[in-house]
Every structure is written in structure tokens, then in C-alpha cells.
Design an enzyme around this catalytic site. Structure first.
Site, mmCIF file in Angstrom:
data_model
loop_
_atom_site.group_PDB
_atom_site.id
_atom_site.type_symbol
_atom_site.label_atom_id
_atom_site.label_comp_id
_atom_site.label_asym_id
_atom_site.label_seq_id
_atom_site.Cartn_x
_atom_site.Cartn_y
_atom_site.Cartn_z
ATOM 1 N N GLU A 124 -70.246 56.160 4.169
ATOM 2 C CA GLU A 124 -70.856 57.249 3.403
ATOM 3 C C GLU A 124 -71.358 58.397 4.272
ATOM 4 O OE1 GLU A 124 -73.910 55.185 1.244
ATOM 5 O OE2 GLU A 124 -75.347 55.342 2.882
ATOM 6 N N SER A 125 -71.454 58.195 5.582
ATOM 7 C CA SER A 125 -71.825 59.287 6.486
ATOM 8 C C SER A 125 -70.747 60.361 6.551
ATOM 9 C CB SER A 125 -72.106 58.732 7.881
ATOM 10 O OG SER A 125 -70.991 57.996 8.332
#
Lengths: 259, 287
Positions: free
Chosen positions: A51-52
Site C-alpha cells: 500500500e506504500s
């Protein structure tokens, strides 16, 4: 048979459930180990997304955090976090989302927010992060958790992310069109939702695990499918690749988490 | 046009008691040195905002600078929970704090709405999730075209956003590379922005015309603080100091050891110490 730990069995069983053409939203810990094990064994072309913002990453060691530099260096591309959540997750481009939590109920609803009341918690947990939308936007959800009476509860203290809600058609009644949790992979068994009630039901016991061991570590009355299989034991290759991955990770992180 | 100045002056001029401040960063490029300067200058009653509050928020909360926290995931990544935040929420030490809790998708969308000049963000979210019960800033609206019910949250518009980046040029244009997180949106959403950088150069030397660049006129202050993200990391300059994150769990576990550490490492030192903290990391190899 080579000996293995329940956690290794859990990770390997989760890895086997992934296919070469899957696009996975990967979380830190057991999901990350499972997804990278799949990539290093039977699913070399699997797309891993953190998700980064890293898309198509292939780290040599497991990341300690969701945004380690190695995830970016080995990715096909890295996008901003708003883009990740808008175009890629909400846009419906992820096939499998991996979740876990401090508490789970029989319908795969998860709590990562508080133990106790929200206003005056006994334990303030990290919170939902990406989970509320991962749970509704990925085509399917796999959950990995170690079984315990504290974690597998009759009623969650807080619903951080939706599983099958109250069961039956409750998920669809919330306006959610994705499948939700299709597999719960624990250190003892594989559970799948009943077609009608959507209650998680044991479909496979890991080698050496009895029905009582499963039933004793959940806070509700465990249900078993009409036919319960035995999970194949880890192969030599699966164990070697997983252990190498953990060893590299431990060396790289200077004694950090190798979960 | 950004003013290039010391971190002390950038903080003194831009961050005031009672402000809302976002110290953004997504594991990468977390502005530790700037947060330490805010603690040294003794700011109070801040509303602090971040998707992933970690060690610096533990420090700001434990030192009593914070009135309210707006966030979506509060943990020490890969290590555990934030012990000073827990002490504030569970026991009211050093004083109780308000919390406004969202999901990552909500926060990312809310920053984007702030950057876009919109009053709120709309997205498909929170269905079946209980945060809607405890956060009155999560509401639902109907799409006027399809009738689909969608989540809405107010735009985030911090008084000040603080970020760290690889470098700026002498005009104050800023370049970020690697995991860029939500920093661009957080800067564009804010009334004022402080950027600490590893170096100030004649030429930004971006590798691509599509690089993540914040033009000088979108930034209020630029301050050079080499190592200013430590123990977070800067892609291409120094790696994440994982041992420091693991050690923080022990330091923060106890009020006295926390206060002792803060006295020795924050309140009695200047931002210059950050360069020394990353020197050994640089010799271990590239980030």
C-alpha cells in the site's frame, strides 16, 4: 517427514492458495511471507502490491515495514498513496487482499482497532489502515491468523473491516459486490465460508491437528464441512525457500521481525 | 517563493500553538528533525495529522504538545504499538488527547481533496465498518448520476505540512524520489509548508521530467538538515535504521526512560546531530 512449525504450515498453506496470475495487496508479517514464498516457488509472475505504492515488487528479503526501500527498488513502478487507493484498489484491479487482525468472528469480520470499548479501551490497537477498503474492494480476501480463544471471538469488540457481516446476504446488503473472505488460513486448519450461511467452516486440517485442537482454540462452536481433508505437509522445497527467506530477512534487518 | 532558512527559524515562523500540523511520510522520508525542533520550541495544543503516525507522534504526544490526533494507522511499523500514544489514550498521560480516526483511503482522498481545493472527498469506503459509528466526520452521500451510496469525509487542510525530501535547488524547488507517499498532496493542501532536505544544490538533476517536484512557490520554507529523516530513510542516501525502531519500543515502554531519552536526544541537542546519526548507516551501503 521433515518437521515444521505450525506457523510455517500456515504460511505455506496461504502461499499455495495464490495463483501465478494473481494481483495481491500484501500486508506485513505472515501475508508478506506467504506472497513472497508463492513468488519464489509456484507463482513466479504473481504481482505483489504494497500500500506504500510499490507495484510488481520482488524483494529479496521480507520488508520490516510497509514502505521499505527495497520494495521500491525492486518494483515495476512506484505510485503515490492516493493513486494506490483510488486507481488500483478502488478501481478493482486487485484480485487478492490479505488481512489479519487482533480479533476475528465466525463470519470473517476483523478488529484491529481496540480491545474493550472504543471510548475507554483496554488496549488501543493501531487501527484500520487500509483494511476497511481492502476488505470491500479486492475481488477476494484471504485471512491468516493464529488460532486462540482471545482472537477468535463470538463477538468483536469493534468491527474494523467487513467480512460476511452477520452472514447470509449481509455483505451484499451493505452494497458490497466483491466476494469477501474466501479462505481463513490458520496455524491449525483451512476454513472456508459455508455457501449459504457464510459462516467459516473447517475444510482441511493441517497434519497432526485434531478437531478438538481446532474447536478448543475458537470462542464459538466450530463447524466442520461434511468432508474435511488433510492439508498436504510442506514439501522440502517449500520449507527450504521459506527458511532461506527468513534467514536473509533476519540478517538484513539486524535481528528485526522475521514474522 | 520558498525561503531558505534554518530549521529553527522555519519552525518559529510557521508553526504556532494551536495549529494543525501534518508531519507526513510513509515509512520513507519521515521528518524526524523537524518534529524534534517543534518539541524543543515547546509548541502546545497542536492538532497533528498523519496517515501513519509513528515514533515522532509518540514523542510529540508524550511531551505534551498534542491536543488532537487525526490518523488512520498508529503503530511502530514492523515492531508493535505506540506506547506513548497508548498511555495518552488509555491513561490520559501526560494529558488526554482527542482522536479522529479514519482509514488510509479516507485520509489519502481527504488530502487530495484539500490539494484540489474541494470541501470534501468522495470515495467507495467504510461499508460495514464501525468507524462510521465513532467518527462524525464520516458521512454518506448519494451519487447524483447512479444513486450509489458513497462515503464522504472533509478535506484535510493543515495549517502547516512538514515533509523531508532528497534535495532542493537554491530557488527552493524540491525533489522527492522513491516512495512518495502522500507528501505532495499534503503540501498542496496546507496553508504553509516546511520542507527539510538532505542537500541544497544548483541543479535538482531529476532523472525524469515526470519526477515528483514541488515548485518553490508551493513551499514556504526549506531547511537543510542532512540525516533529518533518521531513523526513517532517504532513498539513495541512507537506509532505514531498523534497530532504532526496535529500540524505541523499549525506550517508550516506560515514562521515565522516555523522558530521559527525550532530554538527552531532543531537548538538549540541535538538528546538527542528525548528520552524525546517519553517517554509520551510509557506510553500510546504499539505501
Amino acid at each position: 517427514m521433515t518437521s515444521f512449525t505450525p506457523t510455517e504450515m500456515m504460511t505455506i498453506a496461504a502461499a499455495r492458495a495464490l495463483r501465478n496470475d494473481d494481483v495481491c495487496f500484501v500486508g506485513i508479517g505472515a501475508p508478506s511471507a506467504a506472497c513472497n514464498l508463492a513468488r519464489l516457488t509456484h507463482a513466479p509472475d504473481i504481482t505483489l502490491i504494497y500500500e506504500s505504492g510499490t507495484i510488481g515488487t520482488a524483494p529479496n528479503v521480507l520488508p520490516l515495514s510497509i514502505g521499505d526501500g527495497e520494495l521500491c527498488e525492486t518494483a515495476l513502478c512506484t505510485v503515490s498513496v492516493p493513486e494506490m487507493f483510488r486507481y488500483w484498489l478502488q478501481g478493482g484491479r486487485i484480485t487478492i487482499g490479505f488481512l489479519g487482525g487482533a480479533q476475528i468472528d465466525r463470519f470473517g469480520n476483523l478488529n484491529t482497532t481496540v480491545v474493550g470499548s472504543y471510548e475507554k479501551p483496554k488496549v488501543r490497537l493501531p487501527g484500520g489502515g487500509g483494511a476497511p477498503e481492502i476488505a470491500i474492494s479486492c475481488r477476494e480476501i484471504f485471512i491468516t491468523m493464529k488460532q486462540s480463544n482471545r482472537g477468535f471471538v463470538e463477538k468483536l469488540d469493534f468491527v474494523t473491516s467487513l467480512g460476511h457481516g452477520k452472514g447470509g446476504s449481509d455483505r451484499a446488503d451493505h452494497g458490497v459486490t466483491t466476494k469477501g473472505p474466501t479462505r481463513l488460513i490458520t496455524d491449525l486448519a483451512i476454513w472456508q465460508p459455508d455457501a449459504e450461511t457464510k459462516e467459516f467452516t473447517v475444510t482441511s486440517l493441517h497434519p497432526g491437528v485434531t478437531r478438538d485442537m481446532v474447536a478448543d482454540t475458537v470462542g464459538w462452536k466450530a463447524r466442520f464441512a461434511a468432508e474435511v481433508g488433510e492439508t498436504p505437509a510442506p514439501t522440502q522445497e517449500e520449507l527450504e525457500v521459506l527458511r532461506d527467506l527468513h534467514a536473509r530477512t533476519k540478517a538484513a534487518h539486524g535481528g528485526g521481525s522475521d514474522a | 517563493m520558498a525561503k531558505i532558512q534554518s530549521l529553527h527559524d522555519a519552525v518559529a515562523e510557521n508553526i504556532h500553538d494551536g495549529d494543525s500540523v501534518a508531519f507526513e511520510g510513509f515509512t520513507h522520508l519521515i521528518p524526524h528533525a523537524a518534529a524534534h525542533e517543534v518539541i524543543r520550541q515547546g509548541r502546545k495544543d497542536l492538532t497533528v495529522i498523519r496517515m501513519t503516525p509513528d515514533m515522532i507522534y509518540d514523542q510529540l504526544i508524550g511531551m505534551g504538545c498534542v491536543k488532537k490526533l487525526i490518523f488512520s494507522f498508529a503503530g511502530n511499523p514492523g515492531v508493535g504499538l505506540l506506547r506513548r500514544l497508548r498511555d495518552a489514550v488509555e491513561n490520559g498521560w501526560p494529558h488526554p488527547i482527542e482522536i479522529e480516526e479514519h482509514s488510509h483511503a479516507a485520509m489519502a482522498n481527504a488530502y487530495e481533496a484539500g490539494a484540489s481545493g474541494l470541501p470534501c472527498a468522495i470515495f467507495r469506503g467504510y461499508r460495514g465498518a464501525e468507524l462510521t459509528r465513532v467518527n462524525p466526520n464520516i458521512r454518506f452521500i448519494r451519487c447524483p448520476f447512479t444513486g450509489e451510496e458513497l462515503a464522504a469525509v472533509p478535506a484535510l487542510r493543515p495549517d502547516v505540512t512538514v515533509i523531508h525530501a532528497q534535495r532542493a535547488d537554491r530557488k527552493g524547488n524540491v525533489l522527492l524520489e522513491g516512495i512518495v507517499g502522500v507528501q505532495k498532496e499534503a503540501v498542496l493542501a496546507a496553508r504553509r509548508a516546511i520542507v527539510t532536505v538532505e542537500e541544497i544544490v544548483d541543479d535538482l538533476a531529476s532523472r525524469s521530467p515526470n519526477a515528483c517536484i514541488l515548485p518553490s512557490w508551493t513551499v514556504t520554507s526549506v531547511a537543510k538538515v542532512p540525516g533529518g529523516a533518521h531513523p526513517s530513510y532517504v532513498q539513495g542516501v541512507y537506509p532505514r535504521d531498523n534497530a532504532a525502531y526496535i529500540e524505541w519500543d523499549r525506550i517508550a515502554s516506560d515514562r521515565d526512560s522516555f523522558l530521559t531519552w527525550m532530554a538527552q536526544n531532543v531537548t538538549t541537542v540541535s538538528p546538527d546531530v542528525f548528520a552524525g546519526r546517519v553517517a554509520p548507516l551510509k557506510t553500510k551501503g546504499a539505501a
